[in-house]
Scaffold this motif. Sequence first.
Motif, mmCIF file in Angstrom:
data_model
loop_
_atom_site.group_PDB
_atom_site.id
_atom_site.type_symbol
_atom_site.label_atom_id
_atom_site.label_comp_id
_atom_site.label_asym_id
_atom_site.label_seq_id
_atom_site.Cartn_x
_atom_site.Cartn_y
_atom_site.Cartn_z
ATOM 1 N N GLU A 179 0.841 -1.214 0.000
ATOM 2 C CA GLU A 179 0.000 0.000 0.000
ATOM 3 C C GLU A 179 0.868 1.252 0.000
ATOM 4 O O GLU A 179 0.562 2.237 -0.701
ATOM 5 C CB GLU A 179 -0.930 0.004 1.214
ATOM 6 N N MET A 180 1.953 1.251 0.765
ATOM 7 C CA MET A 180 2.861 2.402 0.805
ATOM 8 C C MET A 180 3.532 2.603 -0.548
ATOM 9 O O MET A 180 3.715 3.741 -1.004
ATOM 10 C CB MET A 180 3.903 2.200 1.899
ATOM 11 N N ILE A 181 3.906 1.509 -1.187
ATOM 12 C CA ILE A 181 4.553 1.599 -2.499
ATOM 13 C C ILE A 181 3.588 2.157 -3.537
ATOM 14 O O ILE A 181 3.950 3.034 -4.335
ATOM 15 C CB ILE A 181 5.076 0.211 -2.927
ATOM 16 N N ILE A 221 5.566 -3.761 -9.731
ATOM 17 C CA ILE A 221 6.424 -3.624 -8.554
ATOM 18 C C ILE A 221 7.514 -4.681 -8.559
ATOM 19 O O ILE A 221 8.672 -4.398 -8.251
ATOM 20 C CB ILE A 221 5.593 -3.704 -7.260
ATOM 21 N N ARG A 222 7.157 -5.923 -8.928
ATOM 22 C CA ARG A 222 8.157 -6.993 -8.969
ATOM 23 C C ARG A 222 9.265 -6.678 -9.977
ATOM 24 O O ARG A 222 10.432 -7.015 -9.756
ATOM 25 C CB ARG A 222 7.487 -8.323 -9.309
ATOM 26 N N VAL A 223 8.887 -6.036 -11.072
ATOM 27 C CA VAL A 223 9.876 -5.655 -12.086
ATOM 28 C C VAL A 223 10.833 -4.615 -11.516
ATOM 29 O O VAL A 223 12.058 -4.711 -11.682
ATOM 30 C CB VAL A 223 9.190 -5.104 -13.349
ATOM 31 N N TYR A 224 10.288 -3.616 -10.819
ATOM 32 C CA TYR A 224 11.134 -2.574 -10.245
ATOM 33 C C TYR A 224 12.070 -3.155 -9.185
ATOM 34 O O TYR A 224 13.245 -2.764 -9.098
ATOM 35 C CB TYR A 224 10.270 -1.464 -9.629
ATOM 36 N N VAL A 225 11.564 -4.083 -8.382
ATOM 37 C CA VAL A 225 12.394 -4.725 -7.366
ATOM 38 C C VAL A 225 13.532 -5.505 -8.035
ATOM 39 O O VAL A 225 14.686 -5.445 -7.604
ATOM 40 C CB VAL A 225 11.550 -5.660 -6.465
ATOM 41 N N GLY A 281 3.096 -11.264 0.766
ATOM 42 C CA GLY A 281 1.765 -10.766 1.072
ATOM 43 C C GLY A 281 1.740 -9.444 1.814
ATOM 44 O O GLY A 281 0.667 -8.903 2.095
ATOM 45 N N VAL A 282 2.941 -8.921 2.144
ATOM 46 C CA VAL A 282 3.003 -7.675 2.928
ATOM 47 C C VAL A 282 3.730 -6.571 2.166
ATOM 48 O O VAL A 282 3.186 -5.487 1.936
ATOM 49 C CB VAL A 282 3.694 -7.910 4.283
ATOM 50 N N GLY A 283 4.981 -6.836 1.766
ATOM 51 C CA GLY A 283 5.742 -5.810 1.093
ATOM 52 C C GLY A 283 7.198 -6.194 0.960
ATOM 53 O O GLY A 283 7.536 -7.377 0.810
ATOM 54 N N TYR A 284 8.104 -5.198 1.026
ATOM 55 C CA TYR A 284 9.523 -5.420 0.797
ATOM 56 C C TYR A 284 10.353 -4.676 1.842
ATOM 57 O O TYR A 284 9.913 -3.681 2.421
ATOM 58 C CB TYR A 284 9.921 -4.935 -0.609
ATOM 59 N N ARG A 285 11.587 -5.163 2.036
ATOM 60 C CA ARG A 285 12.497 -4.560 3.009
ATOM 61 C C ARG A 285 13.899 -4.449 2.389
ATOM 62 O O ARG A 285 14.422 -5.409 1.840
ATOM 63 C CB ARG A 285 12.558 -5.398 4.271
#
Length: 219
Positions: free
Chosen positions: A174-176, A191-195, A212-216
């Motif tokens: 959601e923040m992304i 988003i997966r592409v950018y990561v 299911g939550v996000g990235y760190r």
Amino acid sequence: MLDKILVLEDNQLLAETLEEYLSDNNYMVKIATRGEEALNLCFNEHFNLFLLDVKVPDISGFDFLKEMRSTGFNTPAIFLTSLRDKESLQKGFELGGDDYIKKPFELDELLYRVKAVLARGKEVSDMIKIDKHFNLDKKRKRLLRDGIDLALNLKDFELLELLVLDRGKVITIEMIIDKLWKNEVANIGSIRVYVTNLKKIFGKDSISNIRGVGYRFEK
């Protein structure tokens, strides 16, 4: 996003007072009581300002800032000290300090100085140090490796900026979406592409996927 302040102060009562007062005035605060602890925090988190007592264990406030400046950190710094001689004052500024406040001081005076130094810092530079090779130029929206512009596309840059500013913490999907698309229609699959693009630069283990939550960001 709130400005984050690192306070290097070994007087527990004063440290707790500063933490409470600055938090009440909408700043995020981290306390370090030893110089070595402050160094470790700086290499794991981004700070907008340093408040530095000079006489602390391990590494003095002066030596801490000297180390920070030598490794490329240009984070603004205010010295908090009972030292009153002109030589100490001069040394603080020569090492890259932005202001100097003598103990004991009024909290409202400190707040005025914090606001002024942060405002000047934002006018002068928006450079964020990631590590000894990488810097993030927020103003120009550029990622630099050893001073060379890597020409990231805008979405890659915005995601990296979000991850770096809160490195070590989980950035939710959601923040992304809010950062990258604002009022536009979001493309979650991108988003997966950018990561993946960022992992090609920083390494496959640089960004963790919290399913299911996000990235760190782990660097």
